[in-house]
Design a protein around this motif. Structure first.
Motif, PDB file in Angstrom:
ATOM      1  N   ARG A 453       0.870  -1.178   0.000  1.00 35.34           N
ATOM      2  CA  ARG A 453       0.000   0.000   0.000  1.00 35.34           C
ATOM      3  C   ARG A 453       0.903   1.223   0.000  1.00 35.34           C
ATOM      4  O   ARG A 453       1.911   1.238   0.732  1.00 35.34           O
ATOM      5  CB  ARG A 453      -0.878  -0.015   1.259  1.00 35.34           C
ATOM      6  N   PRO A 504      -0.601  -5.413   3.379  1.00 28.03           N
ATOM      7  CA  PRO A 504      -0.693  -6.295   2.209  1.00 28.03           C
ATOM      8  C   PRO A 504       0.361  -7.408   2.234  1.00 28.03           C
ATOM      9  O   PRO A 504       1.497  -7.199   2.663  1.00 28.03           O
ATOM     10  CB  PRO A 504      -0.482  -5.337   1.033  1.00 28.03           C
ATOM     11  N   GLU A 572      -3.290   0.785  -3.489  1.00 25.20           N
ATOM     12  CA  GLU A 572      -2.785  -0.533  -3.102  1.00 25.20           C
ATOM     13  C   GLU A 572      -2.813  -1.442  -4.311  1.00 25.20           C
ATOM     14  O   GLU A 572      -3.747  -1.406  -5.116  1.00 25.20           O
ATOM     15  CB  GLU A 572      -3.675  -1.114  -1.990  1.00 25.20           C
ATOM     16  N   SER A 574      -0.783  -5.360  -6.010  1.00 26.49           N
ATOM     17  CA  SER A 574       0.218  -6.409  -5.850  1.00 26.49           C
ATOM     18  C   SER A 574       0.735  -6.777  -7.225  1.00 26.49           C
ATOM     19  O   SER A 574       0.125  -6.439  -8.242  1.00 26.49           O
ATOM     20  CB  SER A 574      -0.397  -7.633  -5.167  1.00 26.49           C
TER      21      SER A 574
END
Ligand code: MOS
Length: 735
Positions: A453, A504, A572, A574
């Motif tokens: 994040r 995260p 945020e 990934s």
């Protein structure tokens, strides 16, 4: 964000912060003793009671009777946890050992009880009052005795295939005129990290918060939940600093589980640190391996057959030590055989320790290569170069990058390899026999999905939150560097918050994939934050650059903090991966060169200098990377010359279970070490084009030292560690 095609040009390539030798952000905290490790969270948990673990006094059997009355009545004692009141405890998915004897005892020093008291001293004193009567059972402790008939290991969850057969290994080996068939042993080794396993556990209703020293948050929450039988979302782990782990703190260990179970029973937060003398038998270790290497070559030095079989033991359900991993990848040969055998042993659990498989596997293979070079009358560097390959020998796919030959050549050059006399015992410096040796290094370059994040506040400070941990590798610093590069802000405008499972998810620190994985996750989060910032400023995202603390677009430049004028911006994301790791063999490479002295009279071995050259994609921070390689070399010197947990084969425990008896290198054992990196990028790994180095630095070190010792003494020792008793009686007579 998805990464499924090789990276092109991106903001990281500017290299204004990435690639710079930035000091570790937490260096001052650690060197001044003000970094607060798990056990030192006094401010967060001022009311913690102290837990002290009693370890089993037998290796196999069961608790017949346990009397805790005197302990419970002792001053300050709040509760005594045993299998009678702990409730059912499951096992974790990675470490499979049971955390409490219940009442069966699986291995020596397995926890039997946890005493919780107001003070550490009270808990320790009361523990001594517990009376346990055991029914001792016959145990299996001797790998040599168990080796015949040990079955081929089942493909373990974390180990991959346990057998490979390519071409006609037996035929090629039989037909060869120049060959080798030797057996090597690597003993049980301990992680022996500085900070012991330590945790504080606090319950708030059914929610559990633990401050702990753990490498992988995601495995930790999973395993704590599984062992305690509670929902994973009720578990929060916090791990701000870790004083070394080396795989021994991959996920929940006994002290974390017992702190949590003890806190539940005592209805008070509990802190537990494993006392050093029970760490060696209570937790996991690198298991002893017996390894047979078979090599066959043509007179010119081309290998025609490579075989490697390895045997180790473990508790029921434990994994195999995948010693053949590197052998499958390092050298070309048309005919190949690798095989892993696993038998049951009633010692503490064998599991991950820095470069599992590859470190002990190369300890065998790379001595064998030295022996084979000698049989061929070839220089060991030239022999390795003759068997280099750009195609992965067992998968038939190209390496993404493989600069192994450069590591060998540049290492030889920097070290002064031409000074070596191949005739053992031919170099002398006063009373010292001088030996020069080398070995190749290889370690996989895995990368896994990782998230982060990214926040931007009105002061222009970028804060990164991720559950990545820092085991002393420099994770905080490379996370800051990545965010600074991506957002075009100075390093002092970036805050990295790590080690909290509520952030995260990443794969944490393990398998040398932490650095590449987390930085790619930070890249993804920052890409998203850049979009949000551009949008806020009314810029077209496609032609925006972030530099000098400003956002530039179409001739305009706006300070980045302007975007957060109306409130903090948060993004945020990934990074997830496609199949590049299946299309390319992704590995890191290196070469280690060692000069050692052996006292001609006493046989004592001293390392005099070492040179390493590594190729691991882009080096994100040469200072932290060098530190990791230097640390790996120190560990490898220990593996070569000192480290061994000695098994008591009658009673079934590691005898030398503290830092007095388990020898690791100290400053006086370590000379000048050099670590160099080859400049390269690997666009198939991630947008950062970087791979890990934390485990690479260890692989190949011990055999380089072993080969140097042979060059000095003429005595080939195939049983680590190379202590002087193993060669002194066979060394050439001193003239
Ligand atoms: Mo490592 S042995 O994957 O910490």
């Amino acid at each position: 964000m998805k990464f499924d095609t090789p990276a092109g040009q991106n903001p990281i390539d500017r290299l204004t912060v990435i690639g710079q030798p930035i000091d570790r952000y937490e260096a001052k905290l650690k060197t001044t003793g003000t970094a607060t490790y798990a056990y030192e969270q006094h401010a967060a948990v001022p009311d913690a009671a102290y837990g002290y673990i009693l370890g089993a006094a037998i290796a196999k059997g069961r608790i017949a009777a346990i009397d805790t009355a005197a302990a419970e009545a002792a001053p300050g004692v709040i509760a005594v946890l045993t299998h009678r009141n702990a409730g059912p405890l499951g096992t974790g998915k990675f470490y499979v050992q049971r955390m409490l004897a219940a009442p069966e005892v699986d291995h020596y020093h397995q926890p039997v009880a946890l005493v919780v008291a107001d003070s550490f001293e009270q808990a320790r004193a009361a523990t001594a009052l517990i009376r346990v009567r055991y029914d001792r059972a016959e145990g299996r402790f001797d790998l040599e005795a168990r080796k015949p008939g040990a079955p081929i290991a089942k493909p373990a969850e974390y180990g991959g295939p346990t057998e490979s057969l390519i071409g006609d290994f037996a035929g090629a080996f039989d037909a060869a005129s120049i060959k080798l068939d030797e057996t090597y042993t690597v003993p049980d080794q301990a992680h022996a990290m500085m900070e012991p396993h330590a945790s504080i556990a606090r319950w708030d209703g059914d929610k559990l918060t633990c401050w702990t020293s753990i490498q992988q948050m995601n495995w930790g929450t999973r395993d704590v939940a599984a062992v305690l039988g509670i929902p994973r979302e009720n578990v929060r782990l916090i791990s701000p600093f870790i004083g070394g782990g080396f795989g021994g703190k991959g996920t929940a260990q006994t002290e974390l589980i017992l702190a949590a179970a003890g806190a539940r029973l005592a209805k008070r937060p509990v802190k537990v640190a494993l006392q050093r003398p029970i760490m060696f038998n209570n937790t996991i270790h690198r298991p002893k391996t017996i390894q047979r290497v078979m090599l066959a070559a043509e007179p010119g030095g081309r290998l025609t057959a490579i075989g490697h079989e390895s045997w180790n033991g473990n508790l029921e359900g434990g994994r195999t030590e995948p010693c053949v991993t590197s052998t499958r990848t390092l050298y070309a040969a048309p005919n190949r055989l690798t095989r892993l055998h696993l038998t049951t042993l009633d010692l503490a659990e064998g599991n991950a320790m820095r470069a599992p498989g590859e470190a002990p596997g190369l300890m065998a293979l790379e001595i064998a290569m030295d022996e084979m070079a000698e049989r061929l009358g070839m220089d060991p560097v030239a022999f390795r170069l003759a068997n280099d390959t750009q195609i992965e020998p067992e998968k038939g796919i190209p390496f993404s990058t493989r600069r192994f030959a450069d590591c060998l050549r540049i290492g030889a050059e920097k070290f002064g390899w031409t000074r070596r006399n191949p005739k053992p015992g031919a170099m002398r410096d006063g009373d010292w026999l001088i030996g020069l040796g080398m070995a190749g290094a290889i370690r996989g370059a895995p990368i896994s999905k990782a998230g982060a994040r990214a926040r931007l506040d009105r002061q222009g400070v970028v804060t990164i939150e991720t559950d990545m941990t820092d085991i002393g590798t420099g994770s905080y610093t490379i996370v800051q560097q990545t965010a600074a590069e991506m957002m075009g802000v100075p390093l002092d405008k970036v805050v990295a918050k790590l080690g909290d499972s509520s952030f995260p998810e990443t794969p944490g620190s393990g398998g040398q994939q932490g650095g590449p994985s987390v930085t790619a996750g930070v890249y993804a989060a920052c890409m998203k934050l850049r979009e949000v910032v551009a949008q806020r400023l009314g810029f077209n995202n496609a032609d925006v650059t972030f530099a000098d603390g400003r956002v530039h677009s179409g001739g305009r430049a706006v300070p980045i903090e302007v975007a957060a004028r109306d409130g903090e911006l948060v993004a945020e994301d990934s990074m997830e991966y496609g199949d590049l790791s299946k299309r390319y063999a992704q590995q890191t490479f290196g070469a280690h060169f060692a000069e050692i002295g052996v006292d001609a009279y006493t046989g004592e071995v001293r390392v005099r200098r070492m040179v390493a050259v590594c190729a691991a994609g882009r080096i994100l921070n040469p200072k932290t990377a060098r530190s990791q390689v230097i640390g790996g070399i120190v560990m490898g010197i220990g593996a070569a010359l000192m480290e061994e947990m000695v098994v008591d084969k009658r009673l079934g425990f590691f005898v030398n279970h503290d830092l007095a008896g388990y020898e690791v290198p100290v400053h006086a054992d370590i000379p000048q070490l050099e670590a160099h990196f080859i400049e390269e990028v690997d666009p198939t790994i991630s947008p950062l084009k970087a791979k890990g180095v934390g485990e690479l630095g260890l692989t190949g070190v011990a055999p380089a030292v072993a080969n140097a010792v042979y060059n000095a003494t003429g005595v080939r020792v195939r049983e680590y560690p190379i202590t002087l008793d193993k060669h002194i009686g066979r060394m050439a007579r001193v003239s």
